[in-house]
Scaffold this active site. Structure first.
Site, short mmCIF file in Angstrom:
data_model
loop_
_atom_site.label_atom_id
_atom_site.label_comp_id
_atom_site.label_asym_id
_atom_site.label_seq_id
_atom_site.Cartn_x
_atom_site.Cartn_y
_atom_site.Cartn_z
N HIS A 1 0.76 -1.05 0.04
CA HIS A 1 -0.42 -0.27 0.10
C HIS A 1 1.37 1.45 -0.39
CE1 HIS A 1 0.80 -0.85 4.45
NE2 HIS A 1 0.60 0.64 4.42
N GLU B 1 -7.13 5.06 10.97
CA GLU B 1 -6.82 4.90 9.20
C GLU B 1 -7.76 4.07 8.15
OE1 GLU B 1 -5.01 1.46 7.60
OE2 GLU B 1 -4.27 0.42 9.43
N GLN C 1 -3.20 3.71 1.95
CA GLN C 1 -3.99 4.20 3.95
C GLN C 1 -4.07 5.05 3.00
OE1 GLN C 1 -0.65 2.09 6.14
NE2 GLN C 1 -2.34 1.54 7.73
N HIS D 1 3.86 6.84 3.58
CA HIS D 1 5.26 6.18 3.54
C HIS D 1 4.35 5.20 2.30
CE1 HIS D 1 1.59 4.66 5.76
NE2 HIS D 1 2.25 3.35 5.38
N GLU E 1 8.34 1.04 4.69
CA GLU E 1 7.30 -0.04 5.31
C GLU E 1 7.52 -1.88 5.28
OE1 GLU E 1 3.55 0.76 6.00
OE2 GLU E 1 2.95 -0.96 7.00
#
Ligand code: V0V
Ligand code: CO
Length: 158
Positions: free
Chosen positions: A15, A51, A72, A96, A146
């Site tokens: 994501h 989220e 996200q 991210h 991530e």
């Protein structure tokens, strides 16, 4: 590091994280303007976020790993959270990029061995039962990276 080895562990983009000040307003905008669907919502106190996972197209099988990819949306739960600091400093925007890996601990150890700073000693709880860790953006070309290990189908869908 062999290119083949790296390609084998960073399997796909899981994501892209986007920091937003108002989660409900952002979900509505992604649904009504971009035609995306909200597949999942969660509050993660440890990460300091509320989220929502938005899918670009109806996911085959209804799972979180839709073929069209996921965004996200991240809103802070408190002024001290990482996302709140980000919003203060640079405003809403890309936060991210998350990559799926088979084994987040093994991949974190491999990257640590290359001298990259991983944010956590061991993986923490992420969305929908996943295990996550992050590479510091200063060690990844300015991008907060991530690593996501999704639960196996047997343990997932809690
Ligand atoms: C900070 N910097 C960034 C950045 N955040 N650069 C790119 N992308 C970001 N997201 C830059 C910042 O501009 C500074 O650059 C430098 O890094 C150091 O900043 P800092 O003052 O230390 O920044 P902090 O205190 O905000 O810490 C940054 C880190 C923090 C990355 C350490 O945000 C953190 O712990 N993040 C991990 C947790 C997180 O982000 N959770 C939310 C997503 P200059 O000015 O020095 O050049 S939760 C999630 O994704 C979940 C649950 C999931 O997917 O399942
Ligand atoms: Co994420």
């Amino acid at each position: 590091l062999q290119r083949e080895e790296a390609a084998a562990v960073f399997q796909r983009i899981d994501h892209v994280g986007v920091a937003v000040p108002d989660l409900d307003a952002a979900v509505a905008w992604y649904e009504q303007t971009l035609g995306m669907r909200c597949l999942h919502r969660e509050v993660n106190q440890e990460q300091g976020v509320r989220e929502a996972m938005m899918a670009c197209e109806p996911a085959a099988g209804g799972g979180l790993a839709g073929p069209g990819g996921l965004v996200q949306l991240l809103a802070p739960v408190s002024p001290e959270s990482a996302v709140a600091r980000f919003l203060d400093r640079q405003g809403p925007g890309l936060h991210h990029v998350a990559y799926a890996v088979d084994d987040v601990e093994a991949e974190s150890a491999r990257l640590r061995g290359l001298g990259l700073r991983l944010l956590y000693e061991s993986a923490r709880k992420g969305t929908a039962g996943s295990r996550i860790n992050f590479v510091h953006p200063k060690d990844a070309g300015g991008v907060l990276v991530e690593l996501v290990e999704r639960p196996s189908p047997a343990e997932g869908r809690a």
